[in-house]
Write a protein that holds these residues in place. Structure first.
Motif, PDB file in Angstrom:
ATOM      1  N   VAL A 189       0.883  -1.206   0.040  1.00  0.00           N
ATOM      2  CA  VAL A 189       0.102  -0.125   0.295  1.00  0.00           C
ATOM      3  C   VAL A 189       1.106   1.323   0.110  1.00  0.00           C
ATOM      4  O   VAL A 189       1.994   1.128   0.861  1.00  0.00           O
ATOM      5  N   GLY A 190       0.468   2.289  -0.949  1.00  0.00           N
ATOM      6  CA  GLY A 190       1.243   3.536  -1.010  1.00  0.00           C
ATOM      7  C   GLY A 190       0.334   4.757  -0.940  1.00  0.00           C
ATOM      8  O   GLY A 190      -0.666   4.568  -1.578  1.00  0.00           O
ATOM      9  N   ARG A 191       0.843   5.840  -0.487  1.00  0.00           N
ATOM     10  CA  ARG A 191       0.087   7.107  -0.533  1.00  0.00           C
ATOM     11  C   ARG A 191       1.121   7.997  -0.943  1.00  0.00           C
ATOM     12  O   ARG A 191       2.023   8.358  -0.197  1.00  0.00           O
ATOM     13  N   LEU A 192       0.742   9.191  -1.938  1.00  0.00           N
ATOM     14  CA  LEU A 192       1.672  10.127  -2.072  1.00  0.00           C
ATOM     15  C   LEU A 192       0.524  11.238  -1.891  1.00  0.00           C
ATOM     16  O   LEU A 192      -0.513  11.541  -2.351  1.00  0.00           O
ATOM     17  N   GLY A 193       0.769  12.367  -0.953  1.00  0.00           N
ATOM     18  CA  GLY A 193      -0.048  13.303  -0.258  1.00  0.00           C
ATOM     19  C   GLY A 193       0.547  14.473  -0.327  1.00  0.00           C
ATOM     20  O   GLY A 193       1.741  14.709   0.113  1.00  0.00           O
ATOM     21  N   SER A 194      -0.210  15.497  -0.497  1.00  0.00           N
ATOM     22  CA  SER A 194       0.324  17.218  -0.459  1.00  0.00           C
ATOM     23  C   SER A 194      -0.636  17.827   0.556  1.00  0.00           C
ATOM     24  O   SER A 194      -1.714  17.611   0.363  1.00  0.00           O
ATOM     25  N   PHE A 195      -0.198  18.704   1.297  1.00  0.00           N
ATOM     26  CA  PHE A 195      -1.085  19.535   2.140  1.00  0.00           C
ATOM     27  C   PHE A 195      -0.526  21.120   1.671  1.00  0.00           C
ATOM     28  O   PHE A 195       0.569  21.432   1.887  1.00  0.00           O
ATOM     29  N   ILE A 196      -1.645  21.735   1.292  1.00  0.00           N
ATOM     30  CA  ILE A 196      -1.532  23.006   0.805  1.00  0.00           C
ATOM     31  C   ILE A 196      -2.232  24.132   1.457  1.00  0.00           C
ATOM     32  O   ILE A 196      -3.565  24.032   1.643  1.00  0.00           O
ATOM     33  N   SER A 197      -1.520  24.934   1.850  1.00  0.00           N
ATOM     34  CA  SER A 197      -2.032  26.174   2.645  1.00  0.00           C
ATOM     35  C   SER A 197      -2.339  27.447   2.053  1.00  0.00           C
ATOM     36  O   SER A 197      -1.685  27.751   1.349  1.00  0.00           O
ATOM     37  N   LEU A 198      -3.743  27.293   1.496  1.00  0.00           N
ATOM     38  CA  LEU A 198      -4.230  28.515   0.427  1.00  0.00           C
ATOM     39  C   LEU A 198      -4.072  29.701   1.039  1.00  0.00           C
ATOM     40  O   LEU A 198      -3.422  30.818   0.494  1.00  0.00           O
ATOM     41  N   ASN A 199      -4.524  30.095   2.345  1.00  0.00           N
ATOM     42  CA  ASN A 199      -4.579  31.312   3.001  1.00  0.00           C
ATOM     43  C   ASN A 199      -4.847  30.945   4.524  1.00  0.00           C
ATOM     44  O   ASN A 199      -4.651  29.872   4.695  1.00  0.00           O
ATOM     45  N   ASP A 200      -5.067  31.926   5.225  1.00  0.00           N
ATOM     46  CA  ASP A 200      -4.971  31.623   6.813  1.00  0.00           C
ATOM     47  C   ASP A 200      -6.530  31.034   7.075  1.00  0.00           C
ATOM     48  O   ASP A 200      -6.605  30.408   8.107  1.00  0.00           O
ATOM     49  N   PHE A 201      -7.404  30.865   6.056  1.00  0.00           N
ATOM     50  CA  PHE A 201      -8.518  30.188   6.424  1.00  0.00           C
ATOM     51  C   PHE A 201      -8.981  29.097   5.537  1.00  0.00           C
ATOM     52  O   PHE A 201      -9.840  28.389   5.943  1.00  0.00           O
ATOM     53  N   ASN A 202      -8.006  28.931   4.604  1.00  0.00           N
ATOM     54  CA  ASN A 202      -8.358  27.866   3.449  1.00  0.00           C
ATOM     55  C   ASN A 202      -7.214  26.835   3.448  1.00  0.00           C
ATOM     56  O   ASN A 202      -6.167  27.281   3.309  1.00  0.00           O
ATOM     57  N   LEU A 233      -4.746 -14.994  -7.576  1.00  0.00           N
ATOM     58  CA  LEU A 233      -5.616 -13.833  -8.305  1.00  0.00           C
ATOM     59  C   LEU A 233      -5.244 -12.640  -7.820  1.00  0.00           C
ATOM     60  O   LEU A 233      -5.119 -12.380  -6.582  1.00  0.00           O
ATOM     61  N   LYS A 234      -4.671 -11.676  -8.413  1.00  0.00           N
ATOM     62  CA  LYS A 234      -4.303 -10.392  -8.269  1.00  0.00           C
ATOM     63  C   LYS A 234      -5.124  -9.214  -7.991  1.00  0.00           C
ATOM     64  O   LYS A 234      -6.170  -9.246  -9.012  1.00  0.00           O
ATOM     65  N   TYR A 235      -5.031  -8.438  -7.197  1.00  0.00           N
ATOM     66  CA  TYR A 235      -5.879  -7.065  -7.608  1.00  0.00           C
ATOM     67  C   TYR A 235      -4.828  -5.951  -7.440  1.00  0.00           C
ATOM     68  O   TYR A 235      -3.780  -5.757  -7.171  1.00  0.00           O
ATOM     69  N   PHE A 236      -5.385  -4.653  -8.031  1.00  0.00           N
ATOM     70  CA  PHE A 236      -4.799  -3.492  -8.103  1.00  0.00           C
ATOM     71  C   PHE A 236      -5.642  -2.404  -7.782  1.00  0.00           C
ATOM     72  O   PHE A 236      -6.344  -2.052  -8.631  1.00  0.00           O
ATOM     73  N   TYR A 237      -5.507  -1.567  -6.478  1.00  0.00           N
ATOM     74  CA  TYR A 237      -6.196  -0.537  -6.291  1.00  0.00           C
ATOM     75  C   TYR A 237      -5.429   0.535  -6.657  1.00  0.00           C
ATOM     76  O   TYR A 237      -4.417   0.774  -6.151  1.00  0.00           O
ATOM     77  N   SER A 238      -6.049   1.598  -7.211  1.00  0.00           N
ATOM     78  CA  SER A 238      -5.547   2.964  -7.413  1.00  0.00           C
ATOM     79  C   SER A 238      -6.662   3.939  -7.222  1.00  0.00           C
ATOM     80  O   SER A 238      -7.887   3.703  -7.242  1.00  0.00           O
ATOM     81  N   GLY A 239      -6.348   5.070  -6.510  1.00  0.00           N
ATOM     82  CA  GLY A 239      -7.230   5.884  -5.822  1.00  0.00           C
ATOM     83  C   GLY A 239      -6.703   7.237  -5.914  1.00  0.00           C
ATOM     84  O   GLY A 239      -5.671   7.694  -6.057  1.00  0.00           O
ATOM     85  N   ILE A 240      -7.750   8.252  -5.683  1.00  0.00           N
ATOM     86  CA  ILE A 240      -7.381   9.665  -5.512  1.00  0.00           C
ATOM     87  C   ILE A 240      -8.300  10.352  -4.341  1.00  0.00           C
ATOM     88  O   ILE A 240      -9.348   9.499  -4.289  1.00  0.00           O
ATOM     89  N   ASP A 241      -7.808  11.270  -3.610  1.00  0.00           N
ATOM     90  CA  ASP A 241      -8.642  11.622  -2.604  1.00  0.00           C
ATOM     91  C   ASP A 241      -8.342  13.226  -2.378  1.00  0.00           C
ATOM     92  O   ASP A 241      -7.125  13.749  -2.839  1.00  0.00           O
ATOM     93  N   PHE A 242      -9.167  14.018  -1.983  1.00  0.00           N
ATOM     94  CA  PHE A 242      -9.079  15.506  -1.705  1.00  0.00           C
ATOM     95  C   PHE A 242      -9.925  15.825  -0.377  1.00  0.00           C
ATOM     96  O   PHE A 242     -11.023  15.212  -0.013  1.00  0.00           O
ATOM     97  N   LYS A 243      -9.364  16.729   0.429  1.00  0.00           N
ATOM     98  CA  LYS A 243     -10.050  17.492   1.480  1.00  0.00           C
ATOM     99  C   LYS A 243     -10.005  18.784   1.475  1.00  0.00           C
ATOM    100  O   LYS A 243      -8.782  19.168   1.726  1.00  0.00           O
ATOM    101  N   TYR A 244     -11.127  19.657   1.432  1.00  0.00           N
ATOM    102  CA  TYR A 244     -11.186  21.169   1.393  1.00  0.00           C
ATOM    103  C   TYR A 244     -11.516  21.508   2.668  1.00  0.00           C
ATOM    104  O   TYR A 244     -12.870  21.078   2.872  1.00  0.00           O
ATOM    105  N   LYS A 245     -10.787  22.551   3.514  1.00  0.00           N
ATOM    106  CA  LYS A 245     -11.296  23.030   4.443  1.00  0.00           C
ATOM    107  C   LYS A 245     -11.222  24.389   4.507  1.00  0.00           C
ATOM    108  O   LYS A 245     -10.167  24.949   4.351  1.00  0.00           O
ATOM    109  N   TYR A 246     -12.394  25.027   4.816  1.00  0.00           N
ATOM    110  CA  TYR A 246     -12.586  26.711   5.167  1.00  0.00           C
ATOM    111  C   TYR A 246     -12.878  26.848   6.646  1.00  0.00           C
ATOM    112  O   TYR A 246     -14.035  26.404   7.132  1.00  0.00           O
ATOM    113  N   LYS A 247     -12.207  27.517   7.492  1.00  0.00           N
ATOM    114  CA  LYS A 247     -12.367  27.706   8.826  1.00  0.00           C
ATOM    115  C   LYS A 247     -12.285  29.115   9.115  1.00  0.00           C
ATOM    116  O   LYS A 247     -10.961  29.581   9.574  1.00  0.00           O
ATOM    117  N   PRO A 248     -13.006  30.192   9.019  1.00  0.00           N
ATOM    118  CA  PRO A 248     -12.712  31.515   9.164  1.00  0.00           C
ATOM    119  C   PRO A 248     -12.533  31.754  10.993  1.00  0.00           C
ATOM    120  O   PRO A 248     -11.813  32.880  11.234  1.00  0.00           O
TER     121      PRO A 248
END
Length: 384
Positions: A189-202, A233-248
């Motif tokens: 299992v593997g995951r490549l993830g990035s956290f991006i701070s858009l501004n002080d609230f997003n 019998l083999k399997y291969f899962y590929s996935g994508i995920d995102f989470k957007y948060k706005y907290k003023p």
């Protein structure tokens, strides 16, 4: 089993405290659900039902300045089990590598690593029920975490190898013999993830996920009398995920989160006397929003889609091996958090419907659930 777990914790606790300068954090989280089922094909139609209360005992803390350990003992459906038990080396390794080993929820997507009591919704996403299990993607093994240097955001790469017990559960249920189902074969299992701070609230969290391995032996589905040559019998899962948060501010927040999975696997098809091995591709996805207002209330809506029929029996053509039938669902909820984040109430409803292989559509189950969660200790019943 219960006595063994209690004795183990009693014996372990003074050793852990003696070897650490700081006592571990201990939390007890309880969950109680009451619900009504509106499936006319069941004897419980229209009745008010009560689930057996469940609890989770969290014990975690630093072993030394470089490492920490976590234990999560769960009581669910009247039985105790070790849901998570692992140790981490957080600093001191070359290249700032972090190491994690034990039994834990795997980092395929973001939701899978979060315990259900901390979700804003009530019901597990449909595709996780099909491609993982009712307990999520949980396995024994180890992974390493790398920090990848990027200029404007924080990026990590997780790579792990695991026993594959989770795939045994997904293929044949908790009572199955792993050697009979899939043998002794690791999964990855593997995951490549990035956290991006858009501004002080997003902020925005995005990830790419993958998992590969053996989910079953062909002999698990095909009798030896057929004379079919054995095959993994083999399997291969590929996935994508995102989470957007706005907290003023502390009174308001908005979360929009989604995940999708693509399932490629070998499956047994044909007839009992003339079986064949084919490769199928199926997928599932969910997206939801949760809006917090007046600090103590939230409201949300989730849409789910997956191949496979929720609640089907295990077989070579159902659940994660099903490329003909589909399940969709809509879930809505209102949350109330009267005392900070140590007590939570959620009132939710979920409606399921099916698109079947014969071209027909079928209304599924509708449930209304009232959920109460409380937390004693530093772990929170819910976190905005």
């Amino acid at each position: 089993m219960t006595r063994k777990i209690i004795c183990y914790l009693i014996l372990l606790s003074p050793i852990a405290i003696a070897q650490s300068n700081i006592n571990p954090d201990i939390s007890l989280i309880g969950t109680f659900d009451t619900y009504m089922n509106f499936d006319k094909d069941t004897p419980d139609y229209g009745k008010l039902l009560f689930d057996i209360p469940s609890l989770e005992l969290f014990i975690d803390g630093y072993l030394n300045p470089y490492s920490r350990a976590t234990a999560n003992i769960a009581f669910e459906e009247g039985e105790f089990s070790v849901e998570e038990l692992y140790a981490q080396i957080l600093r001191g390794l070359p290249l700032d590598i972090q190491l994690k080993a034990g039994k834990y929820l795997l980092g395929f997507g973001k939701i899978n690593t979060v315990h259900p009591h901390a979700w804003p919704f009530i019901d597990r996403p449909l595709w996780q029920q099909i491609y993982f299990s009712d307990e999520g993607f949980n396995d024994y093994g180890a992974d390493i975490n790398f920090i990848i240097p990027t200029n404007d955001f924080y990026t990590t790469l997780d790579l792990g190898a695991y026993s594959g017990n989770s795939m045994t559960l997904n293929t044949a249920g908790e009572d199955a013999d792993a050697n009979e189902v899939r043998g002794n074969s690791l999964i990855f299992v593997g995951r490549l993830g990035s956290f991006i701070s858009l501004n002080d609230f997003n902020n925005l969290d995005v990830g790419l996920d993958g998992s590969y391995g053996t989910y079953a032996k062909s002999s698990f589905y095909i009798p030896d009398s057929v004379g079919f040559p054995g095959q993994m019998l083999k399997y291969f899962y590929s996935g994508i995920d995102f989470k957007y948060k706005y907290k003023p501010d502390s009174y308001t927040s908005l979360i929009i989160q989604g995940e999708a999975i693509l399932n490629n696997r070998d499956v047994v098809r044909g007839t009992e006397t003339d079986p064949t091995i084919e490769t199928i591709s199926t997928f599932g996805a969910f997206i939801y929003f949760d809006y917090q207002f007046i600090k103590q209330f939230s409201i949300g809506l989730k849409y789910d889609f997956t191949y496979g029929v929720i609640g089907d029996d295990y077989s070579a053509t159902t659940l994660s091996n099903d490329d003909l039938n589909k399940t969709s669902g809509i879930e809505g909820w209102i949350g109330y958090y009267p005392v900070e984040e140590t007590l939570a109430f959620r009132l939710g409803t979920q409606y399921l419907f099916y698109d079947l292989a014969d071209g027909t559509s079928k209304d599924g189950n509708t449930t209304i659930t009232l959920q109460m969660i409380f937390s004693l200790g530093p772990h929170k019943a819910h976190q905005f």
